[in-house]
Design a protein around this motif. Structure first.
Motif, PDB file in Angstrom:
ATOM      1  N   TYR A   1       0.780  -1.240   0.078  1.00  0.00           N
ATOM      2  CA  TYR A   1       0.025  -0.004  -0.095  1.00  0.00           C
ATOM      3  C   TYR A   1       0.864   1.325   0.134  1.00  0.00           C
ATOM      4  O   TYR A   1       1.759   1.158   0.743  1.00  0.00           O
ATOM      5  CB  TYR A   1      -0.849   0.113   1.342  1.00  0.00           C
ATOM      6  CG  TYR A   1      -1.783   1.367   1.298  1.00  0.00           C
ATOM      7  CD1 TYR A   1      -2.673   1.609   0.217  1.00  0.00           C
ATOM      8  CD2 TYR A   1      -1.242   2.371   2.140  1.00  0.00           C
ATOM      9  CE1 TYR A   1      -3.515   2.739   0.317  1.00  0.00           C
ATOM     10  CE2 TYR A   1      -1.963   3.467   1.967  1.00  0.00           C
ATOM     11  CZ  TYR A   1      -3.227   3.804   1.230  1.00  0.00           C
ATOM     12  OH  TYR A   1      -3.926   5.035   1.299  1.00  0.00           O
TER      13      TYR A   1
ATOM     14  N   ARG B   1       0.531   5.724  -1.080  1.00  0.00           N
ATOM     15  CA  ARG B   1      -0.034   7.088  -1.432  1.00  0.00           C
ATOM     16  C   ARG B   1       0.685   8.000  -1.973  1.00  0.00           C
ATOM     17  O   ARG B   1       1.647   8.470  -1.595  1.00  0.00           O
ATOM     18  CB  ARG B   1      -0.737   7.424  -0.507  1.00  0.00           C
ATOM     19  CG  ARG B   1      -1.966   8.378  -0.519  1.00  0.00           C
ATOM     20  CD  ARG B   1      -2.049   9.387   0.832  1.00  0.00           C
ATOM     21  NE  ARG B   1      -1.036   9.843   1.374  1.00  0.00           N
ATOM     22  CZ  ARG B   1      -0.496  10.814   1.102  1.00  0.00           C
ATOM     23  NH1 ARG B   1      -0.907  11.752   0.068  1.00  0.00           N
ATOM     24  NH2 ARG B   1       0.767  11.384   1.484  1.00  0.00           N
TER      25      ARG B   1
ATOM     26  N   SER C   1      -0.241  12.418  -3.398  1.00  0.00           N
ATOM     27  CA  SER C   1      -1.044  13.618  -3.465  1.00  0.00           C
ATOM     28  C   SER C   1      -0.535  14.586  -4.281  1.00  0.00           C
ATOM     29  O   SER C   1       0.791  14.748  -4.184  1.00  0.00           O
ATOM     30  CB  SER C   1      -1.636  13.904  -2.213  1.00  0.00           C
ATOM     31  OG  SER C   1      -1.061  14.676  -1.453  1.00  0.00           O
TER      32      SER C   1
ATOM     33  N   ASP D   1      -2.929   4.820  -3.675  1.00  0.00           N
ATOM     34  CA  ASP D   1      -3.761   6.062  -3.900  1.00  0.00           C
ATOM     35  C   ASP D   1      -3.234   7.281  -4.606  1.00  0.00           C
ATOM     36  O   ASP D   1      -2.218   7.487  -3.989  1.00  0.00           O
ATOM     37  CB  ASP D   1      -4.477   6.518  -2.580  1.00  0.00           C
ATOM     38  CG  ASP D   1      -5.904   5.620  -2.050  1.00  0.00           C
ATOM     39  OD1 ASP D   1      -6.602   5.285  -2.889  1.00  0.00           O
ATOM     40  OD2 ASP D   1      -5.667   4.966  -1.015  1.00  0.00           O
TER      41      ASP D   1
ATOM     42  N   ARG E   1      -4.944  11.735  -3.439  1.00  0.00           N
ATOM     43  CA  ARG E   1      -5.601  11.613  -2.270  1.00  0.00           C
ATOM     44  C   ARG E   1      -4.644  12.224  -1.159  1.00  0.00           C
ATOM     45  O   ARG E   1      -3.531  11.650  -0.908  1.00  0.00           O
ATOM     46  CB  ARG E   1      -6.064  10.317  -1.641  1.00  0.00           C
ATOM     47  CG  ARG E   1      -6.793   9.508  -2.661  1.00  0.00           C
ATOM     48  CD  ARG E   1      -8.220  10.177  -3.016  1.00  0.00           C
ATOM     49  NE  ARG E   1      -8.642   9.593  -4.300  1.00  0.00           N
ATOM     50  CZ  ARG E   1      -9.998   9.925  -4.577  1.00  0.00           C
ATOM     51  NH1 ARG E   1     -10.647  10.740  -3.860  1.00  0.00           N
ATOM     52  NH2 ARG E   1     -10.411   9.538  -5.754  1.00  0.00           N
TER      53      ARG E   1
ATOM     54  N   ARG F   1      -3.104  13.074   2.614  1.00  0.00           N
ATOM     55  CA  ARG F   1      -2.760  12.201   3.771  1.00  0.00           C
ATOM     56  C   ARG F   1      -3.956  12.407   4.935  1.00  0.00           C
ATOM     57  O   ARG F   1      -4.230  11.515   5.779  1.00  0.00           O
ATOM     58  CB  ARG F   1      -1.379  12.209   4.260  1.00  0.00           C
ATOM     59  CG  ARG F   1      -1.289  13.685   4.751  1.00  0.00           C
ATOM     60  CD  ARG F   1       0.204  13.928   5.109  1.00  0.00           C
ATOM     61  NE  ARG F   1       1.011  14.098   3.890  1.00  0.00           N
ATOM     62  CZ  ARG F   1       2.260  14.239   3.959  1.00  0.00           C
ATOM     63  NH1 ARG F   1       3.130  13.800   5.063  1.00  0.00           N
ATOM     64  NH2 ARG F   1       3.179  14.324   2.893  1.00  0.00           N
TER      65      ARG F   1
ATOM     66  N   TRP G   1      -8.657   6.594   5.985  1.00  0.00           N
ATOM     67  CA  TRP G   1      -8.679   5.111   5.125  1.00  0.00           C
ATOM     68  C   TRP G   1      -9.839   5.082   4.369  1.00  0.00           C
ATOM     69  O   TRP G   1      -9.914   4.643   3.088  1.00  0.00           O
ATOM     70  CB  TRP G   1      -7.960   3.954   5.889  1.00  0.00           C
ATOM     71  CG  TRP G   1      -6.623   4.010   5.797  1.00  0.00           C
ATOM     72  CD1 TRP G   1      -5.744   5.244   6.264  1.00  0.00           C
ATOM     73  CD2 TRP G   1      -5.797   2.926   5.587  1.00  0.00           C
ATOM     74  NE1 TRP G   1      -4.388   4.645   6.218  1.00  0.00           N
ATOM     75  CE2 TRP G   1      -4.464   3.453   5.982  1.00  0.00           C
ATOM     76  CE3 TRP G   1      -5.730   1.623   5.074  1.00  0.00           C
ATOM     77  CZ2 TRP G   1      -3.209   2.664   5.706  1.00  0.00           C
ATOM     78  CZ3 TRP G   1      -4.742   0.779   4.825  1.00  0.00           C
ATOM     79  CH2 TRP G   1      -3.529   1.309   5.272  1.00  0.00           C
TER      80      TRP G   1
ATOM     81  N   ARG H   1     -10.189   6.896   0.944  1.00  0.00           N
ATOM     82  CA  ARG H   1      -9.414   6.788  -0.005  1.00  0.00           C
ATOM     83  C   ARG H   1      -9.843   5.481  -0.735  1.00  0.00           C
ATOM     84  O   ARG H   1      -9.859   4.436  -0.147  1.00  0.00           O
ATOM     85  CB  ARG H   1      -7.943   6.536   0.392  1.00  0.00           C
ATOM     86  CG  ARG H   1      -7.480   7.724   1.515  1.00  0.00           C
ATOM     87  CD  ARG H   1      -6.113   7.371   1.954  1.00  0.00           C
ATOM     88  NE  ARG H   1      -5.657   8.082   3.268  1.00  0.00           N
ATOM     89  CZ  ARG H   1      -4.704   7.808   3.699  1.00  0.00           C
ATOM     90  NH1 ARG H   1      -3.873   6.747   3.528  1.00  0.00           N
ATOM     91  NH2 ARG H   1      -4.292   8.496   4.978  1.00  0.00           N
TER      92      ARG H   1
END
Length: 561
Positions: free
Chosen positions: A8, A10, A12, A46, A49, A51, A55, A58
């Motif tokens: 996982y 992320r 943004s 993701d 998105r 932070r 969860w 997202r």
């Protein structure tokens, strides 16, 4: 024994990184931890998105949480490349118990392996990283705002966003940042638009001469001058552009950039709790106006003025006086329930009608003639409104009649035909959703580039929020549409509606807040015709939402409904 991992990560817009590059280095960091123990077999990443989003808000994190529930998920543990990107504030404390509940280990490089749920040291480390993530985001916001404030005040720099009506963008030379200049990025400034600049000057001249806002809108519409949304329809696809509105005139009169000065910090982002009773849902960002005393003006003229500052101050003073006379109420969120909220349209102008409560009853009203000029000879009644109670009995009765013994066969046959993928409609929904997601990704990439070029984060933030909302809706359609669980046949639909027939018959007894989601799921649209006092009702349900759901407690818990 080899362990199978899910990764996982992320990224943004606030990170200002290429999504694919960010994914690769986060995944490389995760593999450095897992390669000697197993391999990564699933990815959840993701893009776009923040932070600060929990969860459950997202898309990819939500998909990961759903996968944890599946015993056949295909992985034994989850690895995160950088905890600061995954967890913000107290999110770790709200999320890790879910991993522990389903027996899925969570690996992070800072711990050197899986997190021990019984280790206070591990819990402390992850809590610290959540706090560091929150602090880092706050520092970025402070640095960006301070830099943009200085650029606006000292340099008079145009910080991006849509040029005001009356201006257009002009090249202002290479970007002062050598790296960005090497990439071909350039600065921009505002220059008068020869077609619309005289219109702005006319609006101020007529207003200062004593004309009212509505009278100015009428005159411009009568003279065939295009309103802002009609002049630039590509940026205003959600507006009809039929005529000038009072709000457009009011916005122009209140924009200080027509004085030739750069003005920044007129609005700010306010993060408000979505639900004060459930803090875990996080915040939602809303734009709020700052006091004019907090606006940042450039020290010198930044572009060609359309009016002088004294005229602007006089116009602003008159607006304040008019608002004080009218005693405008502050907008507030309605606490009243509307069964047909967002589903009622006016036949004369094809605009949505607004809900309004009078004497304890729900009404729907079209305010076109109160907000828009009618000099374009649009045949529109001055007042268009009707009571909700006048349509709901007939509407609910009609819906219930669709499932009577003599009509249910025809109803389910039509619904099955509409829902059958072989007709192409299901494929169209799927392709439309995929196209929307691709378009959203392209827009988000452009907005990230605009931020790199120094554009106003407030303006870009609103654009990003709109695109993210579109992407979430498209992703929801994509999840519902593919893969299809079963072919929709008339027998299948008949089984569904026979099981739900009692619900259709009791719809008229439901409260408005219970009816509203049913009407939306049916794709209901009500078009009200004032002259004939009739309403045309259309139902266009999304075929991807058709299905039979069984209550898991029905057999073992007969007392549960």
């Amino acid at each position: 024994m080899s362990t199978w991992f899910a990764f996982y990560g992320r990224v943004s817009t606030e990170d200002q990184q290429d999504p694919e590059a960010s994914r690769q280095w986060q995944r490389t960091r995760a593999r450095a931890l897992t390669d000697s123990h197993g391999e990564i077999v699933a990815d959840f990443f993701d893009i776009g998105r923040s932070r600060s989003l929990p969860w459950k808000r997202r898309p990819e994190a939500t998909r990961l949480l759903e996968a944890l529930k599946d015993p056949q998920r295909g992985f034994d543990a989850v690895v995160i490349g950088e905890p600061q990107r995954a967890f913000y504030g107290n999110q770790y404390g709200l999320t890790f118990p879910v991993f522990e509940h389903y027996g899925v280990e969570l690996w992070v490089p800072e711990v050197g392996g899986p997190i021990d749920p019984n280790s206070e040291a591990h819990d402390l480390i992850m809590s610290v990283f959540g706090g560091m993530s929150k602090g880092e985001r706050n520092r970025i916001k402070i640095r960006v705002r301070s830099a943009m404030g200085s650029q606006a005040q000292i340099e008079g720099r145009y910080l991006g966003g849509r040029p005001p009506y009356g201006y257009r963008l002009a090249d202002a030379g290479p970007h002062p940042n050598p790296g960005k200049a090497a990439d071909g990025k350039r600065l921009h400034t505002l220059e008068p638009d020869p077609e619309t600049a005289p219109v702005v000057q006319r609006i101020f001249a007529e207003y200062l001469a004593g004309a009212g806002i509505y009278a100015i809108a009428e005159g411009l519409t009568r003279d065939g001058i295009l309103c802002p949304s009609a002049y630039d329809p590509a940026r205003n696809p959600h507006r009809s552009g039929i005529a000038w509105s009072k709000s457009a005139i009011r916005t122009i009169l209140g924009n200080p950039r027509y004085t030739g000065f750069q003005v920044w910090n007129k609005q700010h982002k306010h993060e408000a709790l979505i639900d004060v009773e459930d803090v875990a849902l996080g915040h939602e960002t809303r734009m709020r106006w700052n006091d004019p005393n907090e606006w940042i003006w450039s020290d010198d003229l930044a572009h060609s003025p359309l009016i002088d500052r004294e005229d602007f101050n006089q116009a602003a003073a008159r607006q304040v006086s008019a608002e004080a006379t009218v005693k405008l109420r502050k907008p507030h969120r309605s606490k009243n329930a509307y069964a047909l909220k967002g589903l009622v349209y006016c036949a004369s102008c094809e605009r949505r009608m607004q809900g309004q409560y009078n004497h304890g009853r729900a009404y729907y009203r079209c305010r076109y003639t109160m907000e828009y000029a009618v000099a374009n000879k649009l045949d529109h009644p001055r007042n268009v409104y009707f009571r909700e109670v006048d349509i709901l009995p007939d509407l609910d009765g009609w819906l219930a009649s669709l499932f009577t013994d003599d009509r249910i066969h025809d109803t389910v046959t039509r619904l099955a035909a509409a829902a059958d993928d072989d007709t192409g409609r299901g494929t169209e929904h799927l392709r439309a959703a995929q196209a929307t997601i691709r378009d959203c990704q392209r827009k988000l990439t452009r907005y990230r580039q605009a931020l790199d070029e120094g554009s106003d984060p407030g303006v870009i933030g609103r654009w990003i929020a709109d695109v993210e909302a579109q992407q979430v809706q498209a992703e929801a359609v994509l999840r519902r549409t593919t893969p299809r669980r079963a072919k929709i046949t008339p027998d299948y639909v008949e089984q569904l509606f026979i099981a739900c027939r009692s619900a259709a018959r009791s719809l008229h007894r439901a409260a408005p807040e219970r009816k509203a989601p049913v009407y939306r799921a049916l794709g209901l649209k009500v078009t009200y015709q004032k002259e004939t006092h009739t309403a045309e009702v259309q139902v266009d349900p999304d075929p991807s939402s058709v299905g039979i759901l069984s209550c898991p407690r029905g057999d073992l818990n007969p007392h549960a409904h």
